[in-house]
Motif scaffolding. Sequence first.
Motif, PDB file in Angstrom:
ATOM      1  N   SER A  21      -8.557   8.084  -3.764  1.00  0.00           N
ATOM      2  CA  SER A  21      -9.678   8.317  -2.799  1.00  0.00           C
ATOM      3  C   SER A  21     -10.884   7.680  -3.109  1.00  0.00           C
ATOM      4  O   SER A  21     -11.098   7.235  -4.397  1.00  0.00           O
ATOM      5  N   CYS A  22     -11.604   7.132  -2.239  1.00  0.00           N
ATOM      6  CA  CYS A  22     -12.820   6.432  -2.450  1.00  0.00           C
ATOM      7  C   CYS A  22     -13.804   7.285  -1.405  1.00  0.00           C
ATOM      8  O   CYS A  22     -13.883   7.043  -0.392  1.00  0.00           O
ATOM      9  N   THR A  69      -0.151   2.391   1.443  1.00  0.00           N
ATOM     10  CA  THR A  69      -0.976   2.711   2.592  1.00  0.00           C
ATOM     11  C   THR A  69      -2.219   2.854   2.636  1.00  0.00           C
ATOM     12  O   THR A  69      -2.716   3.869   1.893  1.00  0.00           O
ATOM     13  N   ILE A  70      -3.163   2.288   3.137  1.00  0.00           N
ATOM     14  CA  ILE A  70      -4.497   2.465   3.250  1.00  0.00           C
ATOM     15  C   ILE A  70      -5.070   3.101   4.687  1.00  0.00           C
ATOM     16  O   ILE A  70      -4.431   2.864   5.754  1.00  0.00           O
ATOM     17  N   SER A  71      -6.160   4.087   4.379  1.00  0.00           N
ATOM     18  CA  SER A  71      -6.449   4.647   5.536  1.00  0.00           C
ATOM     19  C   SER A  71      -7.949   4.873   5.284  1.00  0.00           C
ATOM     20  O   SER A  71      -8.490   4.640   4.259  1.00  0.00           O
ATOM     21  N   ARG A  72      -8.622   5.293   6.411  1.00  0.00           N
ATOM     22  CA  ARG A  72      -9.811   5.831   6.201  1.00  0.00           C
ATOM     23  C   ARG A  72     -10.521   7.094   7.140  1.00  0.00           C
ATOM     24  O   ARG A  72      -9.730   7.014   8.291  1.00  0.00           O
ATOM     25  N   ASP A  73     -11.191   7.551   6.698  1.00  0.00           N
ATOM     26  CA  ASP A  73     -11.817   8.660   7.677  1.00  0.00           C
ATOM     27  C   ASP A  73     -13.576   8.395   7.702  1.00  0.00           C
ATOM     28  O   ASP A  73     -14.089   8.766   6.817  1.00  0.00           O
ATOM     29  N   ASN A  74     -13.881   7.818   8.672  1.00  0.00           N
ATOM     30  CA  ASN A  74     -15.096   7.502   9.050  1.00  0.00           C
ATOM     31  C   ASN A  74     -16.099   8.538   9.013  1.00  0.00           C
ATOM     32  O   ASN A  74     -17.257   8.833   8.705  1.00  0.00           O
ATOM     33  N   ALA A  75     -15.463   9.796   9.362  1.00  0.00           N
ATOM     34  CA  ALA A  75     -16.333  11.071   9.555  1.00  0.00           C
ATOM     35  C   ALA A  75     -16.806  11.537   8.162  1.00  0.00           C
ATOM     36  O   ALA A  75     -17.722  12.497   8.000  1.00  0.00           O
ATOM     37  N   LYS A  76     -15.976  11.350   7.221  1.00  0.00           N
ATOM     38  CA  LYS A  76     -16.170  11.869   5.760  1.00  0.00           C
ATOM     39  C   LYS A  76     -16.634  10.841   4.902  1.00  0.00           C
ATOM     40  O   LYS A  76     -16.678  10.988   3.749  1.00  0.00           O
ATOM     41  N   MET A  78     -14.604   8.326   3.643  1.00  0.00           N
ATOM     42  CA  MET A  78     -13.701   8.186   2.745  1.00  0.00           C
ATOM     43  C   MET A  78     -12.688   7.066   3.155  1.00  0.00           C
ATOM     44  O   MET A  78     -12.419   6.821   4.241  1.00  0.00           O
ATOM     45  N   VAL A  79     -12.316   6.494   2.026  1.00  0.00           N
ATOM     46  CA  VAL A  79     -10.901   5.534   2.250  1.00  0.00           C
ATOM     47  C   VAL A  79      -9.936   6.070   1.127  1.00  0.00           C
ATOM     48  O   VAL A  79     -10.337   6.374   0.141  1.00  0.00           O
ATOM     49  N   TYR A  80      -8.735   5.749   1.561  1.00  0.00           N
ATOM     50  CA  TYR A  80      -7.671   6.324   0.800  1.00  0.00           C
ATOM     51  C   TYR A  80      -6.734   5.112   0.505  1.00  0.00           C
ATOM     52  O   TYR A  80      -6.744   4.239   1.468  1.00  0.00           O
ATOM     53  N   LEU A  81      -6.004   5.244  -0.420  1.00  0.00           N
ATOM     54  CA  LEU A  81      -4.669   4.383  -0.710  1.00  0.00           C
ATOM     55  C   LEU A  81      -3.630   5.487  -1.347  1.00  0.00           C
ATOM     56  O   LEU A  81      -3.580   5.902  -2.389  1.00  0.00           O
ATOM     57  N   GLN A  82      -2.828   5.613  -0.429  1.00  0.00           N
ATOM     58  CA  GLN A  82      -1.347   6.332  -0.865  1.00  0.00           C
ATOM     59  C   GLN A  82      -0.599   5.224  -1.600  1.00  0.00           C
ATOM     60  O   GLN A  82      -0.132   4.226  -0.776  1.00  0.00           O
ATOM     61  N   MET A  83      -0.203   5.600  -2.441  1.00  0.00           N
ATOM     62  CA  MET A  83       0.844   4.710  -3.287  1.00  0.00           C
ATOM     63  C   MET A  83       2.319   5.308  -3.604  1.00  0.00           C
ATOM     64  O   MET A  83       2.205   6.401  -4.501  1.00  0.00           O
ATOM     65  N   ASN A  84       3.050   4.751  -3.191  1.00  0.00           N
ATOM     66  CA  ASN A  84       4.449   5.434  -3.134  1.00  0.00           C
ATOM     67  C   ASN A  84       5.460   4.400  -4.091  1.00  0.00           C
ATOM     68  O   ASN A  84       5.080   3.228  -4.146  1.00  0.00           O
ATOM     69  N   SER A  85       6.509   4.937  -4.509  1.00  0.00           N
ATOM     70  CA  SER A  85       7.578   4.133  -5.210  1.00  0.00           C
ATOM     71  C   SER A  85       6.767   3.333  -6.342  1.00  0.00           C
ATOM     72  O   SER A  85       7.114   2.144  -6.419  1.00  0.00           O
ATOM     73  N   LEU A  86       5.922   4.106  -7.060  1.00  0.00           N
ATOM     74  CA  LEU A  86       5.218   3.086  -8.025  1.00  0.00           C
ATOM     75  C   LEU A  86       5.974   2.629  -9.124  1.00  0.00           C
ATOM     76  O   LEU A  86       7.374   3.313  -9.586  1.00  0.00           O
TER      77      LEU A  86
END
Length: 122
Positions: A21-22, A69-76, A78-86
């Motif tokens: 999270s950022c 997968t990158i995503s963001r929530d402008n209301a909060k 926040m930006v996220y990076l979901q990392m799978n199969s590391l």
Amino acid sequence: QVQLVESGGGLVQAGGSLRLSCAASGRTFRNLVMGWFRQAPGKEREFVSAINWSGYSTYYADSVKGRFTISRDNAKNMVYLQMNSLTPEDTAVYYCAAKWNIDITTMAYDYWGQGTQVTVSS
């Protein structure tokens, strides 16, 4: 001025997942392109992913495509990076970054966080 603070790093086994999270300061967050970079020991910092202001346009490095997968929530703000199969090759310090340039494919960013360590054990 924009301040960025990453969280969510840690130690995970190969094949596992983590979500970074950022948190961004400032009311201009929704105008920024957000990105994630990483730097492994002894290597240069490399691009991981970017997302445009709306979240509808994303861009990934080939090495993480299909796993992250990158995503963001402008209301909060926040930006996220979901990392799978590391894999152990994903071990690095991960940095959140922001820029005013709307082109998500360019690599020059204006603001950087301090980074969060991700370690993947084999």
